[in-house]
Enzyme design. Sequence first.
Site, PDB file in Angstrom:
ATOM      1  NE  ARG A  65      34.357  57.498 -85.647  1.00 48.62           N
ATOM      2  CZ  ARG A  65      34.269  56.474 -84.789  1.00 48.62           C
ATOM      3  NH1 ARG A  65      35.351  55.837 -84.400  1.00 48.62           N
ATOM      4  NH2 ARG A  65      33.112  56.069 -84.344  1.00 48.62           N
TER       5      ARG A  65
ATOM      6  CD  GLU B 259      37.632  54.426 -87.394  1.00 47.87           C
ATOM      7  OE1 GLU B 259      37.054  53.327 -87.347  1.00 47.87           O
ATOM      8  OE2 GLU B 259      37.024  55.515 -87.377  1.00 47.87           O
TER       9      GLU B 259
ATOM     10  CB  SER C 254      60.257  66.170 -90.495  1.00 44.38           C
ATOM     11  OG  SER C 254      60.424  66.933 -89.317  1.00 44.38           O
TER      12      SER C 254
END
Length: 145
Positions: free
Chosen positions: A87, A90, A113
């Site tokens: 998730r 995602e 960074s």
Amino acid sequence: MSKSEAARLVVAARIRRGLSWSEIADKIGAPVVWTTAALLGQHPMSQEQVREVCAFLGLDEAVAESLQLQPARDIDTARMTDPTVYRLLEALSVYGPALKELIHEEFGDGIMSAINFRVDFARRPDPEGDRVVITFDGKFLDYKW
């Protein structure tokens, strides 16, 4: 001892002693997310941190040596299928391109960074169910030609 084997022993010792990751982080005086990542094998720890955490968790010299090694920081594809990790991936897949555009609009041509980086995690109460708050705080590095 491999870093993954040391991580397994750290997790087992933490559970056996009934400690939270926050309690361990407080013991060594480091941020909880960094400490957890380090103990799971993603960062080398200093000799002082290792001495403190191994004494706290009752771990031996082989674990201590492993916790001081540089990590490979490769991607464990099996771990990427864990529902929580998936998730997060995602969310970055959906919002990553928009965040990239916004970073370029705000800062110019460059990147955030992940080396000069802080990450924080918090729980925020909400009437519809508690919220997970994750903050990425990375230094902006502009491309120089």
